[in-house]
Design a protein around this motif. Structure first.
Motif, PDB file in Angstrom:
ATOM      1  N   GLY A   1     169.653  79.203  25.699  1.00 31.43           N
ATOM      2  CA  GLY A   1     169.909  78.915  27.101  1.00 31.43           C
ATOM      3  C   GLY A   1     169.479  79.993  28.063  1.00 31.43           C
ATOM      4  N   VAL A   2     168.592  80.891  27.619  1.00 32.99           N
ATOM      5  CA  VAL A   2     168.141  82.010  28.447  1.00 32.99           C
ATOM      6  C   VAL A   2     166.696  81.779  28.876  1.00 32.99           C
ATOM      7  CG1 VAL A   2     167.707  84.500  28.497  1.00 32.99           C
ATOM      8  CG2 VAL A   2     169.697  83.601  27.270  1.00 32.99           C
ATOM      9  N   PRO A   3     166.356  81.929  30.147  1.00 33.69           N
ATOM     10  CA  PRO A   3     164.969  81.772  30.596  1.00 33.69           C
ATOM     11  C   PRO A   3     164.049  82.781  29.913  1.00 33.69           C
ATOM     12  CG  PRO A   3     166.466  81.797  32.469  1.00 33.69           C
ATOM     13  CD  PRO A   3     167.270  82.204  31.280  1.00 33.69           C
ATOM     14  N   CYS A   4     162.860  82.323  29.535  1.00 37.62           N
ATOM     15  CA  CYS A   4     161.922  83.209  28.849  1.00 37.62           C
ATOM     16  C   CYS A   4     160.494  82.825  29.196  1.00 37.62           C
ATOM     17  CB  CYS A   4     162.122  83.138  27.338  1.00 37.62           C
ATOM     18  SG  CYS A   4     161.013  84.205  26.387  1.00 37.62           S
ATOM     19  N   GLU A   5     159.669  83.837  29.499  1.00 31.14           N
ATOM     20  CA  GLU A   5     158.231  83.659  29.670  1.00 31.14           C
ATOM     21  C   GLU A   5     157.524  84.261  28.459  1.00 31.14           C
ATOM     22  OE1 GLU A   5     156.287  84.834  33.264  1.00 31.14           O
ATOM     23  OE2 GLU A   5     158.102  84.555  34.471  1.00 31.14           O
ATOM     24  N   LEU A   6     156.658  83.480  27.828  1.00 24.18           N
ATOM     25  CA  LEU A   6     155.839  83.967  26.727  1.00 24.18           C
ATOM     26  C   LEU A   6     154.381  83.951  27.159  1.00 24.18           C
ATOM     27  CD1 LEU A   6     155.321  84.815  23.775  1.00 24.18           C
ATOM     28  CD2 LEU A   6     155.273  82.374  23.197  1.00 24.18           C
ATOM     29  N   HIS A   7     153.727  85.100  27.078  1.00 19.97           N
ATOM     30  CA  HIS A   7     152.313  85.226  27.449  1.00 19.97           C
ATOM     31  C   HIS A   7     151.517  85.658  26.223  1.00 19.97           C
ATOM     32  CE1 HIS A   7     152.946  85.105  31.916  1.00 19.97           C
ATOM     33  NE2 HIS A   7     154.155  85.454  31.526  1.00 19.97           N
ATOM     34  N   LEU A   8     150.553  84.832  25.826  1.00 18.44           N
ATOM     35  CA  LEU A   8     149.665  85.147  24.713  1.00 18.44           C
ATOM     36  C   LEU A   8     148.274  85.444  25.258  1.00 18.44           C
ATOM     37  CD1 LEU A   8     150.780  82.375  22.178  1.00 18.44           C
ATOM     38  CD2 LEU A   8     151.532  84.764  22.280  1.00 18.44           C
ATOM     39  N   TRP A   9     147.675  86.526  24.790  1.00 18.12           N
ATOM     40  CA  TRP A   9     146.404  87.013  25.333  1.00 18.12           C
ATOM     41  C   TRP A   9     145.327  86.981  24.262  1.00 18.12           C
ATOM     42  CZ3 TRP A   9     146.013  88.880  30.453  1.00 18.12           C
ATOM     43  CH2 TRP A   9     147.238  88.927  31.146  1.00 18.12           C
ATOM     44  N   ARG A  10     144.257  86.261  24.531  1.00 18.34           N
ATOM     45  CA  ARG A  10     143.183  86.123  23.554  1.00 18.34           C
ATOM     46  C   ARG A  10     142.390  87.428  23.403  1.00 18.34           C
ATOM     47  NH1 ARG A  10     142.568  81.018  21.852  1.00 18.34           N
ATOM     48  NH2 ARG A  10     143.384  79.303  23.136  1.00 18.34           N
ATOM     49  N   HIS A  11     141.974  87.692  22.171  1.00 22.66           N
ATOM     50  CA  HIS A  11     141.071  88.808  21.838  1.00 22.66           C
ATOM     51  C   HIS A  11     141.667  90.171  22.166  1.00 22.66           C
ATOM     52  CE1 HIS A  11     138.198  85.621  21.325  1.00 22.66           C
ATOM     53  NE2 HIS A  11     138.240  85.291  22.595  1.00 22.66           N
ATOM     54  N   GLN A  12     143.012  90.294  22.081  1.00 19.67           N
ATOM     55  CA  GLN A  12     143.649  91.576  22.374  1.00 19.67           C
ATOM     56  C   GLN A  12     144.315  92.139  21.122  1.00 19.67           C
ATOM     57  OE1 GLN A  12     143.017  92.873  25.461  1.00 19.67           O
ATOM     58  NE2 GLN A  12     141.836  90.965  25.525  1.00 19.67           N
ATOM     59  N   VAL A  13     144.338  93.462  21.030  1.00 16.90           N
ATOM     60  CA  VAL A  13     144.950  94.119  19.880  1.00 16.90           C
ATOM     61  C   VAL A  13     146.461  94.209  20.073  1.00 16.90           C
ATOM     62  CG1 VAL A  13     142.877  95.464  19.439  1.00 16.90           C
ATOM     63  CG2 VAL A  13     144.689  96.436  20.874  1.00 16.90           C
ATOM     64  N   HIS A  14     147.137  94.583  19.011  1.00 16.15           N
ATOM     65  CA  HIS A  14     148.584  94.781  19.064  1.00 16.15           C
ATOM     66  C   HIS A  14     148.939  95.816  20.130  1.00 16.15           C
ATOM     67  CE1 HIS A  14     152.682  95.451  17.750  1.00 16.15           C
ATOM     68  NE2 HIS A  14     152.417  96.739  17.571  1.00 16.15           N
ATOM     69  N   ALA A  15     149.980  95.499  20.920  1.00 16.66           N
ATOM     70  CA  ALA A  15     150.484  96.408  21.963  1.00 16.66           C
ATOM     71  C   ALA A  15     149.384  96.810  22.938  1.00 16.66           C
ATOM     72  CB  ALA A  15     151.141  97.636  21.342  1.00 16.66           C
TER      73      ALA A  15
ATOM     74  N   SER B   1     148.852  76.738  30.464  1.00 17.82           N
ATOM     75  CA  SER B   1     150.260  77.093  30.397  1.00 17.82           C
ATOM     76  C   SER B   1     151.081  75.832  30.294  1.00 17.82           C
ATOM     77  CB  SER B   1     150.687  77.906  31.623  1.00 17.82           C
ATOM     78  OG  SER B   1     150.568  77.129  32.798  1.00 17.82           O
ATOM     79  N   SER B   2     152.298  76.005  29.820  1.00 20.90           N
ATOM     80  CA  SER B   2     153.229  74.886  29.737  1.00 20.90           C
ATOM     81  C   SER B   2     154.600  75.352  30.149  1.00 20.90           C
ATOM     82  CB  SER B   2     153.267  74.315  28.308  1.00 20.90           C
ATOM     83  OG  SER B   2     153.694  75.291  27.393  1.00 20.90           O
ATOM     84  N   ARG B   3     155.358  74.418  30.701  1.00 21.17           N
ATOM     85  CA  ARG B   3     156.718  74.709  31.127  1.00 21.17           C
ATOM     86  C   ARG B   3     157.661  74.048  30.135  1.00 21.17           C
ATOM     87  NH1 ARG B   3     158.992  76.263  35.984  1.00 21.17           N
ATOM     88  NH2 ARG B   3     161.060  75.474  36.513  1.00 21.17           N
ATOM     89  N   ILE B   4     158.573  74.833  29.567  1.00 16.76           N
ATOM     90  CA  ILE B   4     159.457  74.356  28.518  1.00 16.76           C
ATOM     91  C   ILE B   4     160.889  74.465  29.006  1.00 16.76           C
ATOM     92  CG2 ILE B   4     160.213  74.719  26.136  1.00 16.76           C
ATOM     93  CD1 ILE B   4     157.518  76.133  25.676  1.00 16.76           C
ATOM     94  N   GLU B   5     161.661  73.395  28.846  1.00 16.30           N
ATOM     95  CA  GLU B   5     163.063  73.418  29.232  1.00 16.30           C
ATOM     96  C   GLU B   5     163.918  73.212  27.995  1.00 16.30           C
ATOM     97  OE1 GLU B   5     164.162  71.066  32.520  1.00 16.30           O
ATOM     98  OE2 GLU B   5     162.383  71.545  33.699  1.00 16.30           O
ATOM     99  N   SER B   6     164.946  74.052  27.847  1.00 17.90           N
ATOM    100  CA  SER B   6     165.877  73.951  26.729  1.00 17.90           C
ATOM    101  C   SER B   6     167.272  74.131  27.290  1.00 17.90           C
ATOM    102  CB  SER B   6     165.576  75.037  25.691  1.00 17.90           C
ATOM    103  OG  SER B   6     166.516  75.014  24.655  1.00 17.90           O
ATOM    104  N   GLY B   7     168.029  73.033  27.424  1.00 21.67           N
ATOM    105  CA  GLY B   7     169.326  73.117  28.080  1.00 21.67           C
ATOM    106  C   GLY B   7     169.113  73.520  29.519  1.00 21.67           C
ATOM    107  N   GLU B   8     169.740  74.636  29.917  1.00 27.90           N
ATOM    108  CA  GLU B   8     169.572  75.141  31.275  1.00 27.90           C
ATOM    109  C   GLU B   8     168.448  76.173  31.350  1.00 27.90           C
ATOM    110  OE1 GLU B   8     173.287  76.663  32.543  1.00 27.90           O
ATOM    111  OE2 GLU B   8     174.288  74.726  32.609  1.00 27.90           O
ATOM    112  N   ALA B   9     167.871  76.513  30.212  1.00 32.29           N
ATOM    113  CA  ALA B   9     166.854  77.554  30.205  1.00 32.29           C
ATOM    114  C   ALA B   9     165.477  76.968  30.443  1.00 32.29           C
ATOM    115  CB  ALA B   9     166.869  78.293  28.871  1.00 32.29           C
TER     116      ALA B   9
END
Length: 341
Positions: free
Chosen positions: A286-300, A3-11
């Protein structure tokens, strides 16, 4: 899970890649590639045919409702909805859920198990909206129906900071567009947005190269472009206030008005590029966001929360997010399930 922590402005954003590949997820992946992908390819070749898409939700209606939950039918005027609360869960927060299905199919029945699982992990009820769909109604009407669902929750005593809007695939698009519509109204802003494999960009000319490069087990490389072209053609025949139905993209709006966001997507699915583009745009606004990517998983893939470990983990992460963004200040009482029927 790197995982990585990303900062953009206040987000602040978190981008995390999860391991996958459980036996059950591989079975689902193989079944989707064998059964769903050829059907989608056939639809791409002749989207003009009268495909019996309503049969998908009709068939799901034959399944028994998941045990361990309460269900109440709700009339929103323009459409139906279902109020779902997992057994033993509180009513101090609520989730407005918008199902996926390419704006064409699925509904309350196909997504009932997911709604129950989300209610369980979020510790709150879910209002699942059976919004109007193509080809009979433009996407703008689906957004209107979602806003009606949000108004219903507010009328029942929920504050905006006690409500999270969630959806998968096309429902992910609707979750963002609903939050943007709410921002332009007098309604209170929601506490957060959860988007599962969201479809974001409805501009066929702007689709990312990833569309043709992805090794997606469900969609052929041109599937989303075909869907978008179908939507564009359908919208020219549908009107809103006498004009062709508007076809908007969340990326073309002021995203600074959004609440905190969580996005989940398969690592190699076709809509990963949509998830990444939206995550980047939200953080840049400027909005906080978590992005989670999952290996070997189908759409939805979270729709399989009842049987696939990675799906359960994604819903558990989503429930954690819902609880976090709705956690108290001092909390007043809100209606019990029986009181909002």
């Amino acid at each position: 899970m790197p995982s990585s922590r990303i900062e953009s402005g206040e987000a602040v954003g978190v981008c995390r890649t999860h391991r996958g590949g459980s036996v059950r997820s591989r079975v689902v992946r193989g079944a989707v590639r064998t059964l769903a992908r050829p059907v989608i390819g056939a639809w791409m070749a002749r989207p003009d045919l009268a495909w019996p898409l309503t049969l998908v939700d009709d068939a799901a209606s034959l399944l028994p409702k998941p045990p361990g939950a309460q269900y109440v039918d709700v009339d929103l005027g323009s459409c139906r909805a279902e109020w779902i609360r997992a057994e033993g869960r509180s009513t101090r927060r609520a989730v407005l859920y918008l199902h996926g299905g390419a704006f064409l199919m699925c509904g309350l029945n196909t997504h009932r198990s997911l709604a129950v699982a989300l209610s369980d992990h979020a510790d709150g009820p879910v209002l699942s909206v059976d919004y109007r769909m193509l080809p009979k109604a433009p996407i703008a009407h689906a957004v209107d129906d979602a806003v009606r669902g949000y108004e219903w929750l507010c009328d029942k005593g929920y504050r905006g900071d006690e409500i999270v809007i969630a959806g998968d695939s096309a429902g992910g698009y609707l979750a963002f567009m609903t939050a943007l519509a709410i921002a332009e109204s007098d309604l209170p802003r929601p506490a957060g947005i959860v988007a599962l494999s969201p479809l974001i960009d409805l501009d066929a000319r702007r689709r990312a190269e990833f569309d043709v490069q992805a090794s997606c087990p469900m969609f052929p490389g041109a599937a989303v472009q075909s869907l978008v072209r179908y939507i564009e053609g359908t919208h020219t025949l549908l009107t809103v206030d006498g004009e062709p139905g508007p076809l908007l993209c969340p990326l073309d709006n002021d995203l600074s008005v959004l609440p905190p966001v969580m996005i989940h997507a398969g690592h190699d699915e076709l809509l990963r590029s949509d998830a990444e583009s939206m995550s980047d745009a939200v953080r840049e606004a400027g909005v906080p966001c978590e992005l989670h990517l999952w290996r070997h998983q189908v759409h939805a893939f979270p729709i399989f929360a009842g049987s696939v470990p990675e799906s359960r983990r994604a819903i558990a992460e989503s429930g954690r997010f819902v609880r976090a963004v709705t956690e108290p200040w001092p909390r007043r009482a809100v209606p019990r399930l029986e009181a909002v029927a």
